[in-house]
Design a protein around this motif. Structure first.
Motif, short mmCIF file in Angstrom:
data_model
loop_
_atom_site.label_atom_id
_atom_site.label_comp_id
_atom_site.label_asym_id
_atom_site.label_seq_id
_atom_site.Cartn_x
_atom_site.Cartn_y
_atom_site.Cartn_z
N VAL A 58 0.85 -1.20 0.00
CA VAL A 58 0.00 0.00 0.00
C VAL A 58 0.88 1.25 0.00
O VAL A 58 0.64 2.20 -0.75
CB VAL A 58 -0.95 0.00 1.21
N ARG A 59 1.94 1.22 0.83
CA ARG A 59 2.84 2.37 0.90
C ARG A 59 3.54 2.59 -0.44
O ARG A 59 3.64 3.73 -0.91
CB ARG A 59 3.88 2.13 2.01
N LEU A 60 4.01 1.52 -1.07
CA LEU A 60 4.66 1.65 -2.37
C LEU A 60 3.70 2.16 -3.43
O LEU A 60 4.08 2.99 -4.27
CB LEU A 60 5.25 0.31 -2.80
N MET A 61 2.45 1.70 -3.38
CA MET A 61 1.46 2.16 -4.35
C MET A 61 1.20 3.66 -4.17
O MET A 61 1.15 4.42 -5.14
CB MET A 61 0.15 1.37 -4.18
N LYS A 62 1.05 4.09 -2.91
CA LYS A 62 0.84 5.52 -2.65
C LYS A 62 2.05 6.33 -3.08
O LYS A 62 1.91 7.43 -3.62
CB LYS A 62 0.56 5.74 -1.17
N ASN A 63 3.24 5.78 -2.84
CA ASN A 63 4.47 6.48 -3.22
C ASN A 63 4.56 6.62 -4.74
O ASN A 63 4.95 7.68 -5.25
CB ASN A 63 5.69 5.74 -2.68
N ARG A 64 4.20 5.56 -5.47
CA ARG A 64 4.21 5.63 -6.94
C ARG A 64 3.25 6.70 -7.43
O ARG A 64 3.57 7.46 -8.34
CB ARG A 64 3.84 4.28 -7.55
N GLU A 65 2.07 6.75 -6.83
CA GLU A 65 1.07 7.75 -7.23
C GLU A 65 1.57 9.16 -6.92
O GLU A 65 1.42 10.07 -7.73
CB GLU A 65 -0.26 7.48 -6.51
N ALA A 66 2.18 9.35 -5.74
CA ALA A 66 2.72 10.65 -5.38
C ALA A 66 3.85 11.06 -6.33
O ALA A 66 3.93 12.22 -6.74
CB ALA A 66 3.22 10.64 -3.93
N ALA A 67 4.71 10.10 -6.69
CA ALA A 67 5.80 10.40 -7.62
C ALA A 67 5.25 10.77 -8.99
O ALA A 67 5.75 11.70 -9.64
CB ALA A 67 6.73 9.19 -7.74
N ARG A 68 4.22 10.06 -9.43
CA ARG A 68 3.58 10.36 -10.73
C ARG A 68 3.02 11.79 -10.72
O ARG A 68 3.20 12.56 -11.67
CB ARG A 68 2.47 9.35 -11.01
N GLU A 69 2.34 12.15 -9.62
CA GLU A 69 1.76 13.49 -9.50
C GLU A 69 2.87 14.55 -9.46
O GLU A 69 2.75 15.61 -10.08
CB GLU A 69 0.90 13.57 -8.23
N CYS A 70 3.95 14.25 -8.77
CA CYS A 70 5.07 15.18 -8.69
C CYS A 70 5.69 15.41 -10.07
O CYS A 70 5.99 16.55 -10.44
CB CYS A 70 6.12 14.63 -7.72
N ARG A 71 5.87 14.33 -10.83
CA ARG A 71 6.41 14.47 -12.19
C ARG A 71 5.47 15.28 -13.08
O ARG A 71 5.91 16.10 -13.89
CB ARG A 71 6.67 13.10 -12.81
N ARG A 72 4.16 15.07 -12.93
CA ARG A 72 3.18 15.82 -13.72
C ARG A 72 3.27 17.31 -13.39
O ARG A 72 3.30 18.16 -14.29
CB ARG A 72 1.77 15.30 -13.45
N LYS A 73 3.33 17.62 -12.09
CA LYS A 73 3.42 19.03 -11.69
C LYS A 73 4.72 19.66 -12.17
O LYS A 73 4.74 20.82 -12.57
CB LYS A 73 3.33 19.15 -10.17
N LYS A 74 5.81 18.90 -12.13
CA LYS A 74 7.10 19.43 -12.60
C LYS A 74 7.04 19.73 -14.09
O LYS A 74 7.53 20.78 -14.53
CB LYS A 74 8.21 18.42 -12.31
N LYS A 75 6.43 18.84 -14.87
CA LYS A 75 6.29 19.09 -16.31
C LYS A 75 5.48 20.36 -16.55
O LYS A 75 5.82 21.18 -17.41
CB LYS A 75 5.59 17.91 -17.00
N GLU A 76 4.40 20.51 -15.81
CA GLU A 76 3.55 21.70 -15.94
C GLU A 76 4.34 22.96 -15.59
O GLU A 76 4.26 23.97 -16.29
CB GLU A 76 2.33 21.55 -15.03
N TYR A 77 5.13 22.89 -14.52
CA TYR A 77 5.93 24.03 -14.08
C TYR A 77 6.97 24.39 -15.14
O TYR A 77 7.15 25.57 -15.48
CB TYR A 77 6.61 23.69 -12.75
N VAL A 78 7.65 23.38 -15.69
CA VAL A 78 8.67 23.62 -16.72
C VAL A 78 8.03 24.23 -17.96
O VAL A 78 8.58 25.16 -18.57
CB VAL A 78 9.43 22.31 -17.05
N LYS A 79 6.85 23.72 -18.31
CA LYS A 79 6.14 24.28 -19.49
C LYS A 79 5.80 25.75 -19.26
O LYS A 79 5.97 26.58 -20.16
CB LYS A 79 4.87 23.48 -19.76
#
Length: 111
Positions: A58-79
């Motif tokens: 469960v912790r790894l799944m939540k961590n993967r989701e948080a990492a995915r969201e972080c990467r999405r936000k970073k892409k948006e910020y860079v754009k």
């Protein structure tokens, strides 16, 4: 009825123990299979290990989701930063052209 601890091979289903029940008045033996869920048959340490494994998953799944969201936000910020750079470069180009035009006007007036 008395319960004896003799396990019978014929009544056992593999992982469930079977016991002989004897009535004090009768010499007839009845076989009964003790029904239990497979999870209840496991030891407390294996249940604890399963719980730890489940919590880890469960912790790894939540961590993967948080990492995915972080990467999405970073892409948006860079754009957004890239768009801002483009706007500022255009403004800079426009200001440089305006400065050249003003210099030309000022130089021609003084002559």
């Amino acid at each position: 009825m008395a319960v004896t601890g003799d396990e019978t091979e014929s009544a056992a289903t593999g992982d469930m123990p079977a016991y002989q029940l004897r009535s004090p008045n009768s010499s007839l033996a009845q076989s009964i299979v003790m029904a239990a869920s497979p999870g209840a048959m496991s030891s407390p340490s294996s249940q604890h290990a399963e719980e730890i494994t489940r919590k880890r998953e469960v912790r790894l799944m939540k961590n993967r989701e948080a990492a995915r969201e972080c990467r999405r936000k970073k892409k948006e910020y860079v754009k957004c930063l890239e768009n801002r750079v483009a706007v500022l470069e255009n403004q800079n180009k426009t200001l440089i052209e305006e400065l050249k035009a003003l210099k030309d006007i000022y130089c021609h007036k003084t002559e």
